[in-house]
Design a protein around this motif. Structure first.
Motif, PDB file in Angstrom:
ATOM      1  N   ILE A 116       0.829  -1.209   0.000  1.00  0.00           N
ATOM      2  CA  ILE A 116       0.000   0.000   0.000  1.00  0.00           C
ATOM      3  C   ILE A 116       0.865   1.262   0.000  1.00  0.00           C
ATOM      4  O   ILE A 116       0.406   2.342  -0.335  1.00  0.00           O
ATOM      5  N   SER A 117       2.152   1.111   0.354  1.00  0.00           N
ATOM      6  CA  SER A 117       3.033   2.279   0.331  1.00  0.00           C
ATOM      7  C   SER A 117       3.472   2.638  -1.089  1.00  0.00           C
ATOM      8  O   SER A 117       4.194   3.606  -1.292  1.00  0.00           O
ATOM      9  N   GLN A 118       3.051   1.850  -2.056  1.00  0.00           N
ATOM     10  CA  GLN A 118       3.291   2.208  -3.464  1.00  0.00           C
ATOM     11  C   GLN A 118       2.068   2.985  -3.955  1.00  0.00           C
ATOM     12  O   GLN A 118       1.029   2.409  -4.223  1.00  0.00           O
ATOM     13  N   ILE A 119       2.219   4.302  -4.050  1.00  0.00           N
ATOM     14  CA  ILE A 119       1.076   5.179  -4.265  1.00  0.00           C
ATOM     15  C   ILE A 119       0.835   5.473  -5.743  1.00  0.00           C
ATOM     16  O   ILE A 119      -0.277   5.374  -6.234  1.00  0.00           O
ATOM     17  N   ASP A 120       1.888   5.843  -6.461  1.00  0.00           N
ATOM     18  CA  ASP A 120       1.678   6.338  -7.822  1.00  0.00           C
ATOM     19  C   ASP A 120       2.197   5.392  -8.898  1.00  0.00           C
ATOM     20  O   ASP A 120       2.024   5.635 -10.081  1.00  0.00           O
ATOM     21  N   TRP A 140      -4.395   0.514  -4.496  1.00  0.00           N
ATOM     22  CA  TRP A 140      -5.010   1.798  -4.814  1.00  0.00           C
ATOM     23  C   TRP A 140      -5.744   1.644  -6.145  1.00  0.00           C
ATOM     24  O   TRP A 140      -5.143   1.159  -7.109  1.00  0.00           O
TER      25      TRP A 140
ATOM     26  N   LEU B 105       5.772   9.805  -0.639  1.00  0.00           N
ATOM     27  CA  LEU B 105       4.420   9.687  -1.208  1.00  0.00           C
ATOM     28  C   LEU B 105       3.452   9.113  -0.188  1.00  0.00           C
ATOM     29  O   LEU B 105       2.308   9.564  -0.083  1.00  0.00           O
ATOM     30  N   THR B 106       3.920   8.115   0.578  1.00  0.00           N
ATOM     31  CA  THR B 106       3.069   7.523   1.622  1.00  0.00           C
ATOM     32  C   THR B 106       2.663   8.589   2.634  1.00  0.00           C
ATOM     33  O   THR B 106       1.486   8.715   2.988  1.00  0.00           O
ATOM     34  N   LYS B 109       0.206  11.072   1.056  1.00  0.00           N
ATOM     35  CA  LYS B 109      -1.102  10.478   0.782  1.00  0.00           C
ATOM     36  C   LYS B 109      -1.907  10.289   2.074  1.00  0.00           C
ATOM     37  O   LYS B 109      -3.080  10.663   2.152  1.00  0.00           O
ATOM     38  N   PHE B 110      -1.259   9.708   3.092  1.00  0.00           N
ATOM     39  CA  PHE B 110      -1.983   9.433   4.339  1.00  0.00           C
ATOM     40  C   PHE B 110      -2.288  10.713   5.113  1.00  0.00           C
ATOM     41  O   PHE B 110      -3.264  10.766   5.851  1.00  0.00           O
TER      42      PHE B 110
END
Lengths: 157, 158
Positions: A116-120, A140, B105-106, B109-110
């Motif tokens: 989940i830490s891979q966002i984009d 995501w 990014l984490t 985003k959070f």
């Protein structure tokens, strides 16, 4: 060991990847195949599996440490040779991608869940596994739209 | 107690040093206790330990009024499950702290989703510390069952 029962191998690197795997393993009672082999990278075990599950360590490695990657590949090969998993289910990262590669060569089917830490975008280890993964999940919905063949089905955190 | 943790795997001296440097100016009413891993920087303004066994880590987490941490998803996940307010600082590739910048990014985003507060500089840390008493983290409803179902659909066909 009887070969009639299929072997499900689950694994993850230590840290967040392992937390994500443990979150998923809380639901293992609903699965038709229960994990019997557990692969970690460092000396970390889990209480999320039945006590008779067999545990293996394949060491940490990343894209910048080639020698460690070779060591992880050799250890992975030994585990795969011995256990012949039918399915490998993992939440990453790079050491488990190498393990998946070995397992695939021996005919295993691969379930990869990108963190989940891979966002984009998909992780680098995920990009390595994606061409041969049998089920590739992202956490995501935006990533499902961006990468063909990749599925979003929920999240582990 | 405010619990500061760098996570289970890697040291994060920049975080420990930043908190240590800013702490006196914050004049907090409660102490900080830190888990600093294999960090070389030893804080001067609060108690610390290298590693905590899992049960003691959970206890420290549970008893804390606030958690300060790296932007690792393992630690963020515990905070979200326990409803604990958390300030996170991302590890950065530029400082050799990770192989990429996914923690940036984490964290963004959070924070955008209202689950955490994020900072990267001493100034931001001071600002977020003044916001945190009014911050109640937005509850997260992770659909773990959705992933489990997708896995079971697959396993049933193997």
């Amino acid at each position: 060991m009887s070969r009639t029962e299929k072997t499900l191998c689950v694994g993850a690197s230590s840290g967040g990847h392992m937390s994500e795997l443990e979150a998923l393993l809380a639901y293992q009672s609903k699965w038709s195949l229960r994990p019997s082999v557990f692969v970690a990278t460092l000396g970390i075990s889990t209480k999320a599996l039945p006590p008779d599950a067999r545990h293996y360590l394949i060491g940490e490695c990343d894209r910048n440490h080639l020698w460690q990657a070779v060591r992880t590949l050799v250890r992975s090969c030994k585990v795969v040779w011995r256990e012949r998993p039918d399915v490998v289910l993992t939440t990453g990262s790079m050491p488990l991608a190498l393990f998946c590669l070995m397992a695939k060569l021996f005919g295993a089917r691969i379930v990869w869940i990108d963190s989940i830490s891979q966002i984009d975008r998909i992780s680098m280890s995920g990009r390595l596994v994606r061409p041969f993964a049998d089920l590739f999940l992202v956490q995501w919905p935006e990533l499902e739209r961006r990468y063909p063949g990749v599925r979003y089905a929920g999240e582990l955190v | 107690v405010i619990f500061l943790t760098v996570g289970s795997a890697l040291p994060f001296d920049r975080l420990v040093q930043m908190v240590d440097g800013v702490l006196p100016s914050l004049q907090l009413q409660e102490p900080v206790f830190a888990q600093i891993g294999r960090g070389r920087y030893k804080p001067k303004h609060f108690e610390y330990i290298d590693f905590l066994p899992k049960t003691e880590f959970d206890k420290a987490f549970d008893e804390a009024s606030l958690v300060i941490s790296h932007a690792g998803i393992g630690t963020i996940g515990i905070a979200l499950r326990t409803g604990k307010p958390i300030l996170v600082m991302p590890r950065q590739e530029a400082f050799g702290e990770l192989v990429d910048d996914h923690q940036m990014l984490t964290a963004n985003k959070f924070e955008a989703l209202g689950h955490v507060l994020a900072f990267s500089t001493p100034g931001e840390f001071t600002a977020k510390m003044s916001m945190v008493r009014e911050f109640s983290p937005k509850a997260r409803h992770a659909n773990v069952e959705g992933i489990s179902s997708a896995v079971e659909d697959f396993l049933a066909r193997v």
